[in-house]
Design a protein around this motif. Sequence first.
Motif, PDB file in Angstrom:
ATOM      1  N   ASP A  83      -6.764   4.750  -3.384  1.00  0.00           N
ATOM      2  CA  ASP A  83      -6.434   3.501  -2.703  1.00  0.00           C
ATOM      3  C   ASP A  83      -7.215   3.400  -1.412  1.00  0.00           C
ATOM      4  N   MET A  84      -7.678   2.215  -1.119  1.00  0.00           N
ATOM      5  CA  MET A  84      -8.450   2.047   0.113  1.00  0.00           C
ATOM      6  C   MET A  84      -7.996   0.822   0.878  1.00  0.00           C
ATOM      7  N   ILE A  85      -8.128   0.903   2.190  1.00  0.00           N
ATOM      8  CA  ILE A  85      -7.919  -0.275   3.036  1.00  0.00           C
ATOM      9  C   ILE A  85      -9.208  -0.505   3.789  1.00  0.00           C
ATOM     10  N   ALA A 114     -13.751  -0.780   9.431  1.00  0.00           N
ATOM     11  CA  ALA A 114     -13.177   0.538   9.165  1.00  0.00           C
ATOM     12  C   ALA A 114     -12.646   0.586   7.742  1.00  0.00           C
ATOM     13  N   VAL A 153     -16.217   4.528   9.559  1.00  0.00           N
ATOM     14  CA  VAL A 153     -16.382   3.425  10.501  1.00  0.00           C
ATOM     15  C   VAL A 153     -17.844   2.992  10.550  1.00  0.00           C
ATOM     16  N   ASP A 177     -13.681   6.838  17.968  1.00  0.00           N
ATOM     17  CA  ASP A 177     -14.534   6.562  16.821  1.00  0.00           C
ATOM     18  C   ASP A 177     -14.612   5.066  16.529  1.00  0.00           C
ATOM     19  N   TRP A 203      -5.348  13.322  19.815  1.00  0.00           N
ATOM     20  CA  TRP A 203      -5.861  12.945  18.499  1.00  0.00           C
ATOM     21  C   TRP A 203      -6.020  11.423  18.395  1.00  0.00           C
ATOM     22  N   SER A 258     -15.263   9.714  10.348  1.00  0.00           N
ATOM     23  CA  SER A 258     -14.607  10.053  11.611  1.00  0.00           C
ATOM     24  C   SER A 258     -14.263  11.540  11.657  1.00  0.00           C
ATOM     25  N   ASN A 259     -14.431  12.124  12.813  1.00  0.00           N
ATOM     26  CA  ASN A 259     -14.075  13.538  12.960  1.00  0.00           C
ATOM     27  C   ASN A 259     -12.572  13.729  13.103  1.00  0.00           C
ATOM     28  N   ALA A 260     -11.914  12.706  13.635  1.00  0.00           N
ATOM     29  CA  ALA A 260     -10.476  12.827  13.871  1.00  0.00           C
ATOM     30  C   ALA A 260      -9.701  12.718  12.566  1.00  0.00           C
ATOM     31  N   ASP A 261     -10.228  11.961  11.609  1.00  0.00           N
ATOM     32  CA  ASP A 261      -9.564  11.810  10.321  1.00  0.00           C
ATOM     33  C   ASP A 261     -10.670  11.652   9.283  1.00  0.00           C
ATOM     34  N   PHE A 307       0.847  -1.190   0.000  1.00  0.00           N
ATOM     35  CA  PHE A 307       0.000   0.000   0.000  1.00  0.00           C
ATOM     36  C   PHE A 307       0.880   1.236   0.000  1.00  0.00           C
ATOM     37  N   LEU A 333     -11.349   8.477   7.193  1.00  0.00           N
ATOM     38  CA  LEU A 333     -11.663   7.224   7.889  1.00  0.00           C
ATOM     39  C   LEU A 333     -13.180   7.093   8.034  1.00  0.00           C
ATOM     40  N   HIS A 377     -20.371   0.424  12.904  1.00  0.00           N
ATOM     41  CA  HIS A 377     -20.520  -0.480  14.044  1.00  0.00           C
ATOM     42  C   HIS A 377     -21.800  -1.275  13.858  1.00  0.00           C
ATOM     43  N   TYR A 418      -6.938   6.757   0.625  1.00  0.00           N
ATOM     44  CA  TYR A 418      -5.893   7.705   0.229  1.00  0.00           C
ATOM     45  C   TYR A 418      -5.972   7.829  -1.286  1.00  0.00           C
ATOM     46  N   VAL A 453     -16.916  -4.112  14.407  1.00  0.00           N
ATOM     47  CA  VAL A 453     -16.531  -2.852  13.782  1.00  0.00           C
ATOM     48  C   VAL A 453     -15.850  -3.099  12.428  1.00  0.00           C
TER      49      VAL A 453
END
Lengths: 291, 88
Positions: free
Chosen positions: B74-76, B67, B58, A201, A194, B50-53, A10, B56, B60, B71, B65
């Motif tokens: 590209d995805m994971i 996720a 997610v 999340d 962070w 996600s608010n942090a990134d 990746f 991302l 549930h 990028y 979970v």
Amino acid sequence: MKDLGQLKYFLGIEVARSKQGISLSQHKYVLDLLSETGMLACKPVETPIQMNHQLGILPDQIPTDMGRYQRLVGKLIYLTHTRSDITYAVSVVSQFIHAPSEEHMNAVYRILRYLKGAPGKGLLYVKNDVSNIEGYTDADWAVDQTTRRSTSGYLTFVEGNLITWRSRKQKVVARSSAEAEFRGMAQGICELLWIKSVLKDLEIKYTNPIKLYCDNKAAIQIAHNPVQHDRTKHVEVDRHFIKKKLDQRIICFPFVRSASQLADVLTKTVSNKDFDSIIDKFGMIDIYALT
Amino acid sequence: MELPPGIKQSFEHEGRVCKLKRALYGLKQSPRAWFGRFTLAMKTTGYQQSNADHTLFVKHKGGKVTALIVYVDDMILTGDDPEEIRTL
């Protein structure tokens, strides 16, 4: 959308799974970089940067090919995604990209020679019983010969595995080592907060305060001291920020002896022996090395 | 921007402009438009941004979970719910 199966490669990062855990490395990227620069057959060195280097911009320096220098440094910066061991050395050489000299170029070559020693070195993520978030911060005071600014660095671990790290020259001049360290702590806290929010999340929560290890007693004292002290009255913002997080019991600052301070390698040059033992604690291994 | 071949004949007068109603390849706005559409699609399948990134996403479901991280193109995709990963 196409499913490419199990994650293997990746953005130039190789992912390998084994019984031990999951490893991330940029083995191919390092080898390509070495062959491109003709360094495949060079003699390896033990550390990425010379002990007590005095690199700086001097008026009588011999200039070198700027384009080449910038391209090489750019490639090394990308490599720091998995190579925490060269982070400090790369942050040093990237301070001269606007006026590189022969001496700076030699420092870049030294990093390449270090990489040659273990091209497949990468991070190993292991499953274990640790259930917390931790961080280490450190600062090296007034190291920059021309501006007297300090360097600070931090490392963060989630469940005992190294997640993020950084080494950077501070934006302001610190008047004492405690002050430099203190500013570094504020940076480290931001990163830990962070990580905490990303994990939230994912519905992973840790209730205990996050430990941020620091090896400067004076800086810890300042963080706990509620009084606006005469000698710290000029570092107001960071002080209020840190104090608030302490009061909310989000974070705590255990003291760590300099000998077990892992963030040392992000802020200063250390001896070969110390370097190896710290890098081992990062969970870095070379899965391509013959065992 | 140049007009695509075949369109030129229908514009008899010089100095006309086209008003785009949708995103187009090569425009500087297109990556953002793509990501906006992608985000919308993920949200309708039950993922939360996600608010942090912001890259991302997610989901549930039943204590499990999943996720997804992006990028560029590209995805994971990862998680502990194999069924969800298979169906996405």
